[in-house]
Design a protein around this motif. Structure first.
Motif, PDB file in Angstrom:
ATOM      1  N   PRO A   4       0.824  -1.215   0.000  1.00  0.00           N
ATOM      2  CA  PRO A   4       0.000   0.000   0.000  1.00  0.00           C
ATOM      3  C   PRO A   4       0.863   1.272   0.000  1.00  0.00           C
ATOM      4  O   PRO A   4       1.931   1.318   0.608  1.00  0.00           O
ATOM      5  CB  PRO A   4      -0.800  -0.105   1.302  1.00  0.00           C
ATOM      6  CG  PRO A   4      -0.788  -1.562   1.641  1.00  0.00           C
ATOM      7  CD  PRO A   4       0.522  -2.084   1.137  1.00  0.00           C
ATOM      8  N   GLU A   5       0.389   2.300  -0.678  1.00  0.00           N
ATOM      9  CA  GLU A   5       1.121   3.563  -0.809  1.00  0.00           C
ATOM     10  C   GLU A   5       1.429   4.188   0.543  1.00  0.00           C
ATOM     11  O   GLU A   5       2.493   4.776   0.732  1.00  0.00           O
ATOM     12  CB  GLU A   5       0.335   4.545  -1.678  1.00  0.00           C
ATOM     13  CG  GLU A   5       1.064   5.871  -1.918  1.00  0.00           C
ATOM     14  CD  GLU A   5       2.457   5.720  -2.521  1.00  0.00           C
ATOM     15  OE1 GLU A   5       3.372   6.467  -2.093  1.00  0.00           O
ATOM     16  OE2 GLU A   5       2.644   4.872  -3.405  1.00  0.00           O
ATOM     17  N   ILE A   7       2.285   2.767   3.244  1.00  0.00           N
ATOM     18  CA  ILE A   7       3.462   2.113   3.800  1.00  0.00           C
ATOM     19  C   ILE A   7       4.719   2.600   3.096  1.00  0.00           C
ATOM     20  O   ILE A   7       5.744   2.858   3.725  1.00  0.00           O
ATOM     21  CB  ILE A   7       3.319   0.578   3.711  1.00  0.00           C
ATOM     22  CG1 ILE A   7       2.185   0.129   4.632  1.00  0.00           C
ATOM     23  CG2 ILE A   7       4.629  -0.120   4.069  1.00  0.00           C
ATOM     24  CD1 ILE A   7       1.814  -1.321   4.503  1.00  0.00           C
ATOM     25  N   ILE A   8       4.655   2.758   1.795  1.00  0.00           N
ATOM     26  CA  ILE A   8       5.799   3.274   1.029  1.00  0.00           C
ATOM     27  C   ILE A   8       6.133   4.693   1.476  1.00  0.00           C
ATOM     28  O   ILE A   8       7.300   5.043   1.667  1.00  0.00           O
ATOM     29  CB  ILE A   8       5.498   3.212  -0.484  1.00  0.00           C
ATOM     30  CG1 ILE A   8       5.390   1.748  -0.921  1.00  0.00           C
ATOM     31  CG2 ILE A   8       6.581   3.938  -1.282  1.00  0.00           C
ATOM     32  CD1 ILE A   8       4.861   1.548  -2.322  1.00  0.00           C
ATOM     33  N   ALA A   9       5.124   5.523   1.676  1.00  0.00           N
ATOM     34  CA  ALA A   9       5.344   6.907   2.118  1.00  0.00           C
ATOM     35  C   ALA A   9       5.997   6.944   3.495  1.00  0.00           C
ATOM     36  O   ALA A   9       6.917   7.742   3.742  1.00  0.00           O
ATOM     37  CB  ALA A   9       4.024   7.674   2.130  1.00  0.00           C
ATOM     38  N   LYS A  10       5.551   6.079   4.394  1.00  0.00           N
ATOM     39  CA  LYS A  10       6.143   6.032   5.733  1.00  0.00           C
ATOM     40  C   LYS A  10       7.606   5.622   5.662  1.00  0.00           C
ATOM     41  O   LYS A  10       8.453   6.184   6.348  1.00  0.00           O
ATOM     42  CB  LYS A  10       5.360   5.069   6.624  1.00  0.00           C
ATOM     43  CG  LYS A  10       5.907   4.992   8.036  1.00  0.00           C
ATOM     44  CD  LYS A  10       5.092   4.085   8.910  1.00  0.00           C
ATOM     45  CE  LYS A  10       5.673   4.055  10.312  1.00  0.00           C
ATOM     46  NZ  LYS A  10       4.931   3.180  11.186  1.00  0.00           N
ATOM     47  N   GLU A  11       7.905   4.658   4.825  1.00  0.00           N
ATOM     48  CA  GLU A  11       9.291   4.202   4.660  1.00  0.00           C
ATOM     49  C   GLU A  11      10.181   5.343   4.160  1.00  0.00           C
ATOM     50  O   GLU A  11      11.299   5.519   4.628  1.00  0.00           O
ATOM     51  CB  GLU A  11       9.346   3.014   3.702  1.00  0.00           C
ATOM     52  CG  GLU A  11      10.720   2.663   3.183  1.00  0.00           C
ATOM     53  CD  GLU A  11      11.748   2.335   4.249  1.00  0.00           C
ATOM     54  OE1 GLU A  11      12.954   2.489   3.950  1.00  0.00           O
ATOM     55  OE2 GLU A  11      11.399   1.929   5.359  1.00  0.00           O
ATOM     56  N   ARG A  12       9.696   6.115   3.236  1.00  0.00           N
ATOM     57  CA  ARG A  12      10.486   7.240   2.718  1.00  0.00           C
ATOM     58  C   ARG A  12      10.811   8.245   3.821  1.00  0.00           C
ATOM     59  O   ARG A  12      11.903   8.798   3.853  1.00  0.00           O
ATOM     60  CB  ARG A  12       9.725   7.945   1.598  1.00  0.00           C
ATOM     61  CG  ARG A  12       9.702   7.167   0.311  1.00  0.00           C
ATOM     62  CD  ARG A  12       9.049   7.981  -0.809  1.00  0.00           C
ATOM     63  NE  ARG A  12       8.804   7.132  -1.954  1.00  0.00           N
ATOM     64  CZ  ARG A  12       7.614   6.886  -2.471  1.00  0.00           C
ATOM     65  NH1 ARG A  12       6.533   7.456  -1.963  1.00  0.00           N
ATOM     66  NH2 ARG A  12       7.490   6.082  -3.499  1.00  0.00           N
ATOM     67  N   LEU A  13       9.861   8.470   4.705  1.00  0.00           N
ATOM     68  CA  LEU A  13      10.059   9.453   5.770  1.00  0.00           C
ATOM     69  C   LEU A  13      10.981   8.957   6.884  1.00  0.00           C
ATOM     70  O   LEU A  13      11.848   9.680   7.359  1.00  0.00           O
ATOM     71  CB  LEU A  13       8.712   9.840   6.385  1.00  0.00           C
ATOM     72  CG  LEU A  13       7.772  10.651   5.513  1.00  0.00           C
ATOM     73  CD1 LEU A  13       6.415  10.793   6.187  1.00  0.00           C
ATOM     74  CD2 LEU A  13       8.371  12.021   5.233  1.00  0.00           C
ATOM     75  N   THR A  36       6.376  -7.676  15.866  1.00  0.00           N
ATOM     76  CA  THR A  36       5.536  -7.991  14.717  1.00  0.00           C
ATOM     77  C   THR A  36       5.230  -6.789  13.838  1.00  0.00           C
ATOM     78  O   THR A  36       4.837  -6.951  12.701  1.00  0.00           O
ATOM     79  CB  THR A  36       4.188  -8.584  15.157  1.00  0.00           C
ATOM     80  OG1 THR A  36       3.466  -7.592  15.894  1.00  0.00           O
ATOM     81  CG2 THR A  36       4.377  -9.836  15.981  1.00  0.00           C
ATOM     82  N   ASN A  37       5.367  -5.580  14.378  1.00  0.00           N
ATOM     83  CA  ASN A  37       4.974  -4.380  13.642  1.00  0.00           C
ATOM     84  C   ASN A  37       3.522  -4.477  13.177  1.00  0.00           C
ATOM     85  O   ASN A  37       3.177  -4.054  12.085  1.00  0.00           O
ATOM     86  CB  ASN A  37       5.881  -4.107  12.449  1.00  0.00           C
ATOM     87  CG  ASN A  37       7.237  -3.618  12.876  1.00  0.00           C
ATOM     88  OD1 ASN A  37       7.375  -2.990  13.917  1.00  0.00           O
ATOM     89  ND2 ASN A  37       8.254  -3.918  12.104  1.00  0.00           N
ATOM     90  N   ALA A  38       2.676  -5.078  14.003  1.00  0.00           N
ATOM     91  CA  ALA A  38       1.263  -5.230  13.671  1.00  0.00           C
ATOM     92  C   ALA A  38       0.669  -3.886  13.284  1.00  0.00           C
ATOM     93  O   ALA A  38       0.895  -2.890  13.949  1.00  0.00           O
ATOM     94  CB  ALA A  38       0.500  -5.831  14.848  1.00  0.00           C
ATOM     95  N   GLY A  39      -0.043  -3.880  12.206  1.00  0.00           N
ATOM     96  CA  GLY A  39      -0.678  -2.649  11.735  1.00  0.00           C
ATOM     97  C   GLY A  39       0.161  -1.891  10.723  1.00  0.00           C
ATOM     98  O   GLY A  39      -0.327  -0.995  10.051  1.00  0.00           O
ATOM     99  N   VAL A  40       1.428  -2.250  10.592  1.00  0.00           N
ATOM    100  CA  VAL A  40       2.301  -1.557   9.635  1.00  0.00           C
ATOM    101  C   VAL A  40       2.278  -2.260   8.287  1.00  0.00           C
ATOM    102  O   VAL A  40       2.304  -1.625   7.252  1.00  0.00           O
ATOM    103  CB  VAL A  40       3.746  -1.470  10.172  1.00  0.00           C
ATOM    104  CG1 VAL A  40       4.672  -0.831   9.164  1.00  0.00           C
ATOM    105  CG2 VAL A  40       3.774  -0.696  11.481  1.00  0.00           C
ATOM    106  N   TYR A  41       2.222  -3.568   8.305  1.00  0.00           N
ATOM    107  CA  TYR A  41       2.098  -4.332   7.072  1.00  0.00           C
ATOM    108  C   TYR A  41       1.228  -5.554   7.355  1.00  0.00           C
ATOM    109  O   TYR A  41       0.973  -5.880   8.512  1.00  0.00           O
ATOM    110  CB  TYR A  41       3.461  -4.708   6.473  1.00  0.00           C
ATOM    111  CG  TYR A  41       4.443  -5.332   7.426  1.00  0.00           C
ATOM    112  CD1 TYR A  41       4.361  -6.672   7.779  1.00  0.00           C
ATOM    113  CD2 TYR A  41       5.477  -4.593   7.979  1.00  0.00           C
ATOM    114  CE1 TYR A  41       5.250  -7.248   8.641  1.00  0.00           C
ATOM    115  CE2 TYR A  41       6.391  -5.170   8.843  1.00  0.00           C
ATOM    116  CZ  TYR A  41       6.274  -6.502   9.162  1.00  0.00           C
ATOM    117  OH  TYR A  41       7.173  -7.080  10.020  1.00  0.00           O
TER     118      TYR A  41
END
Length: 126
Positions: A4-5, A7-13, A36-41
């Motif tokens: 999902p976009e 998630i990509i945007a968060k990774e960039r930041l 687990t990073n539940a909710g992130v992916y």
């Protein structure tokens, strides 16, 4: 499945700083617990994290221990979980290949035992 976009945007930041902080912690000898990073992916993708833990400084064994004995120790549950011993919860997984040789084998877990009960058995283990 497409990432999902959001998630990509968060990774960039935050991604670059997160990786640098992680490497600093590994280099300083900080005990790391797998999360687990539940909710992130999406659920079920957590095994993909191991290859990044190795890429950014842990050995394959340290990465595995981050999800077992190190996590148990940091949570104060070392007497209950984190290793295989009499009296501990029987929460186990099995994979087809050696994760010390290829950590990505932990991305596909064909056997799961929870509390001594087999809940997934694609290996045909009896």
């Amino acid at each position: 499945m497409r990432t999902p976009e959001k998630i990509i945007a968060k990774e960039r930041l935050a991604g670059r700083e997160q990786r640098l902080s992680y490497q600093r912690a590994v280099n300083a000898g900080v005990k790391i617990a797998f999360g687990t990073n539940a909710g992130v992916y999406p659920h079920g993708w957590n095994g993909k994290q191991f290859k990044y833990m190795v890429k950014f400084g842990l050995s394959p064994m340290q990465a595995i221990q981050s999800a077992t004995i190190s996590a148990a120790d940091l949570l104060g549950w070392k007497t209950k979980v984190g290793s295989i011993a009499p009296g501990k919860f029987a929460d186990l997984i099995a994979v087809k290949n050696d994760p010390l040789a290829d950590i990505t084998t932990l991305e596909n877990v064909p056997f799961v035992m929870k509390g001594g009960e087999v809940v997934k058995n694609e290996l045909g283990v009896k």
